[in-house]
Design an enzyme around this catalytic site. Structure first.
Site, mmCIF file in Angstrom:
data_model
loop_
_atom_site.group_PDB
_atom_site.id
_atom_site.type_symbol
_atom_site.label_atom_id
_atom_site.label_comp_id
_atom_site.label_asym_id
_atom_site.label_seq_id
_atom_site.Cartn_x
_atom_site.Cartn_y
_atom_site.Cartn_z
ATOM 1 N N CYS A 1 0.832 -1.208 0.000
ATOM 2 C CA CYS A 1 0.000 0.000 0.000
ATOM 3 C C CYS A 1 0.869 1.261 0.000
ATOM 4 C CB CYS A 1 -0.954 -0.021 1.192
ATOM 5 S SG CYS A 1 -2.089 -1.427 1.135
ATOM 6 N N THR A 2 1.980 1.206 0.711
ATOM 7 C CA THR A 2 2.900 2.344 0.730
ATOM 8 C C THR A 2 3.502 2.555 -0.657
ATOM 9 O OG1 THR A 2 3.384 2.029 3.073
ATOM 10 C CG2 THR A 2 5.022 3.258 1.773
#
Length: 156
Positions: free
Chosen positions: A45-46
């Site tokens: 997600c980062t």
């Protein structure tokens, strides 16, 4: 229910990082990318958020807004946005209504255990609120570039 190209994006009005709100009514008249991700501050997600951030100016130049969406709280989004230096809004769908309406709340499996979670999905929506393209089960590497390529086609 699964939404597909040609369907209208469901109406939404959600809180965002920084105490803001974002709604389908507010976005009417402007195309946008809504990308759903499982959880703030996790590796995939980062990377996805940072990649959207690095290409955000190109989306803006085409007239597109980018909105990230997860079931994380606004305070979690605040921390994640600061840590990653994101310039686009992160919407919080804690009750999961929009995630479910988009067909992105799915059964997942990890190390033999099944659980419900967000299917990493992206929706490209035109200025009239119609879904132009969907990506489901997204793999992060190369994804933002694919979305940008389609946005470029739609934008012309």
């Amino acid at each position: 229910m699964t939404l597909s190209p040609g369907d209208t994006m469901p109406d939404f009005d959600l809180p965002t990082d920084g105490g803001g709100r974002i709604s389908s009514a507010q976005l009417k008249g402007r195309p946008y990318v809504l990308y759903l991700y499982p959880k703030d501050d996790t590796p995939g997600c980062t990377l996805e958020a940072q990649t959207f951030a690095s290409r955000y100016g190109e989306f803006e130049a085409l007239g597109f807004e980018v909105v990230g969406l997860s079931k994380d709280s606004v305070s979690s989004h605040d921390r994640f946005k600061r840590k990653c230096g994101l310039s686009f809004p992160l919407a919080s769908d804690e009750d999961g209504r929009l995630v479910e309406a988009l067909g992105s709340w799915v059964e997942k499996s990890n190390y033999g255990k099944t659980y419900m979670g967000i299917d990493r999905s992206t929706f490209l929506v035109n200025a009239e609120g119609m879904i132009v393209r969907t990506w489901r089960g997204v793999k992060v590497p190369g994804h933002v570039e694919d979305v940008l390529a389609v946005a470029t086609e739609v934008g012309h």
